[in-house]
Scaffold this motif. Structure first.
Motif, PDB file in Angstrom:
ATOM      1  N   SER A  43       0.833  -1.209   0.000  1.00  0.00           N
ATOM      2  CA  SER A  43       0.000   0.000   0.000  1.00  0.00           C
ATOM      3  C   SER A  43       0.861   1.251   0.000  1.00  0.00           C
ATOM      4  O   SER A  43       0.540   2.244  -0.667  1.00  0.00           O
ATOM      5  N   HIS A  44       1.964   1.213   0.735  1.00  0.00           N
ATOM      6  CA  HIS A  44       2.894   2.339   0.779  1.00  0.00           C
ATOM      7  C   HIS A  44       3.433   2.645  -0.615  1.00  0.00           C
ATOM      8  O   HIS A  44       3.434   3.805  -1.059  1.00  0.00           O
ATOM      9  N   MET A  45       3.875   1.617  -1.327  1.00  0.00           N
ATOM     10  CA  MET A  45       4.417   1.822  -2.670  1.00  0.00           C
ATOM     11  C   MET A  45       3.356   2.345  -3.636  1.00  0.00           C
ATOM     12  O   MET A  45       3.627   3.225  -4.467  1.00  0.00           O
ATOM     13  N   VAL A  46       2.143   1.820  -3.526  1.00  0.00           N
ATOM     14  CA  VAL A  46       1.064   2.261  -4.413  1.00  0.00           C
ATOM     15  C   VAL A  46       0.716   3.727  -4.171  1.00  0.00           C
ATOM     16  O   VAL A  46       0.555   4.509  -5.116  1.00  0.00           O
ATOM     17  N   VAL A  47       0.622   4.111  -2.889  1.00  0.00           N
ATOM     18  CA  VAL A  47       0.282   5.495  -2.561  1.00  0.00           C
ATOM     19  C   VAL A  47       1.380   6.449  -3.025  1.00  0.00           C
ATOM     20  O   VAL A  47       1.100   7.508  -3.612  1.00  0.00           O
ATOM     21  N   LEU A  48       2.643   6.099  -2.772  1.00  0.00           N
ATOM     22  CA  LEU A  48       3.754   6.943  -3.214  1.00  0.00           C
ATOM     23  C   LEU A  48       3.775   7.081  -4.732  1.00  0.00           C
ATOM     24  O   LEU A  48       4.011   8.162  -5.272  1.00  0.00           O
ATOM     25  N   TRP A  49       3.552   5.975  -5.424  1.00  0.00           N
ATOM     26  CA  TRP A  49       3.534   6.027  -6.883  1.00  0.00           C
ATOM     27  C   TRP A  49       2.416   6.943  -7.380  1.00  0.00           C
ATOM     28  O   TRP A  49       2.606   7.725  -8.319  1.00  0.00           O
ATOM     29  N   PHE A  50       1.244   6.862  -6.746  1.00  0.00           N
ATOM     30  CA  PHE A  50       0.099   7.671  -7.176  1.00  0.00           C
ATOM     31  C   PHE A  50       0.382   9.157  -7.011  1.00  0.00           C
ATOM     32  O   PHE A  50       0.071   9.965  -7.889  1.00  0.00           O
ATOM     33  N   TYR A  51       1.003   9.554  -5.878  1.00  0.00           N
ATOM     34  CA  TYR A  51       1.248  10.969  -5.613  1.00  0.00           C
ATOM     35  C   TYR A  51       2.509  11.488  -6.306  1.00  0.00           C
ATOM     36  O   TYR A  51       2.614  12.681  -6.591  1.00  0.00           O
ATOM     37  N   TRP A  52       3.466  10.605  -6.572  1.00  0.00           N
ATOM     38  CA  TRP A  52       4.770  11.073  -7.039  1.00  0.00           C
ATOM     39  C   TRP A  52       5.069  10.694  -8.484  1.00  0.00           C
ATOM     40  O   TRP A  52       6.149  10.971  -8.988  1.00  0.00           O
ATOM     41  N   GLN A  53       4.135  10.099  -9.185  1.00  0.00           N
ATOM     42  CA  GLN A  53       4.416   9.608 -10.529  1.00  0.00           C
ATOM     43  C   GLN A  53       4.753  10.736 -11.500  1.00  0.00           C
ATOM     44  O   GLN A  53       5.551  10.545 -12.433  1.00  0.00           O
TER      45      GLN A  53
END
Length: 268
Positions: A22-32
């Motif tokens: 979940s951490h990786m998914v959230v970071l990817w969503f905000y930082w892509q």
């Protein structure tokens, strides 16, 4: 074997699996939109010692999903990660077992779930300190992590209905929650968010900190309110005692049951 024996272990392992993903998914969503494009065909890494590759690869390495060097800090990161995973698994398994046995305070379960993010953030911070050799914020984070562990330990203890709520236990959780709100609020949140002095990633981190404040506010409210909420289960019986054929005593019995400790008090 009964299914109830396997359920705590199966559900307990979901935490260590789901939270990092979940951490990786959230970071990817905000930082892509700000992330660098990586061309796997031509990229390389000259900082990797390739010890764990041996003779299979040496010199400047090609693209890897995960690089790690054979260093002292890598050992520390591994030990820290193993301890964190086992602790989360064992705590989750124990709480699920209490739920199956119906010997749990659900308010404490909720508090424990709220505290998981704080501990996960602490693990991630220390991992990055070791990985980047960056230690200027080490003592600051250590203070929050140790006090948060103390608070969560009390919450974990009170999750069991057999453990009695005392003013000392409540005060420890409330005191740490107030301390965290004051310390973190004046430390970074006001300057970075309200005054606009923080960079984009700092503002984002501190906005996530709102969840941290809400957790501590809930800690304060729940711990202050809980000791005074002992619902009474009214139970009246008429007991007839015949001392003689001509005389009968009627006794009215009222019992008070504390739903948290399961202690019953009888008043006649």
């Amino acid at each position: 074997m009964r299914l109830s024996i396997w359920i705590p272990g199966i559900l307990g392992i979901l935490g260590p699996i789901v939270i990092p993903i979940s951490h990786m998914v959230v970071l990817w969503f905000y930082w892509q939109n700000y992330a660098r494009f990586v061309d796997r065909r031509f990229c390389s890494c000259s900082c990797w010692d390739t010890v764990f590759k041996g003779t299979y690869e040496s010199g400047i390495a090609s693209y890897k999903h995960l690089y790690f060097n054979a260093t002292e800090n890598t050992m520390k990161i591994w030990i820290l990660t193993v301890i964190a995973i086992i602790a989360l698994y064992e705590c989750a398994k124990h709480l699920i077992s209490l739920m199956i046995l119906k010997s749990v305070r659900y308010s404490m379960i909720f508090l424990f779930c709220l505290s998981i993010f704080s501990h996960y953030y602490g693990w991630w911070a220390f991992l990055n300190y070791y990985n980047d050799d960056f230690y200027s914020q080490w003592n600051h984070q250590m203070f929050f992590t140790i006090t948060e562990l103390l608070s969560t330990s009390v919450v974990f203890h009170l999750a069991n209905l057999e453990n009695i709520v005392t003013p000392r236990k409540v005060l420890s959780v409330v005191g740490i929650a107030i301390l965290h709100i004051v310390a973190s609020g004046f430390d970074q949140f006001i300057a970075n968010v309200f005054k606009g002095e923080g960079l984009l990633h700092q503002v984002h981190i501190n906005l996530n900190g709102i969840r941290f404040y809400l957790q501590n506010f809930y800690n304060i409210n729940q711990q202050i309110y809980m000791p005074f909420t002992f619902p009474i289960t009214p139970y009246k019986t008429l007991e007839t005692l015949s001392t003689s054929p001509m005389h009968t005593n009627i006794i009215l019995t009222c019992t008070h049951t504390d739903i948290h400790t399961k202690h019953t008090y009888t008043i006649q």
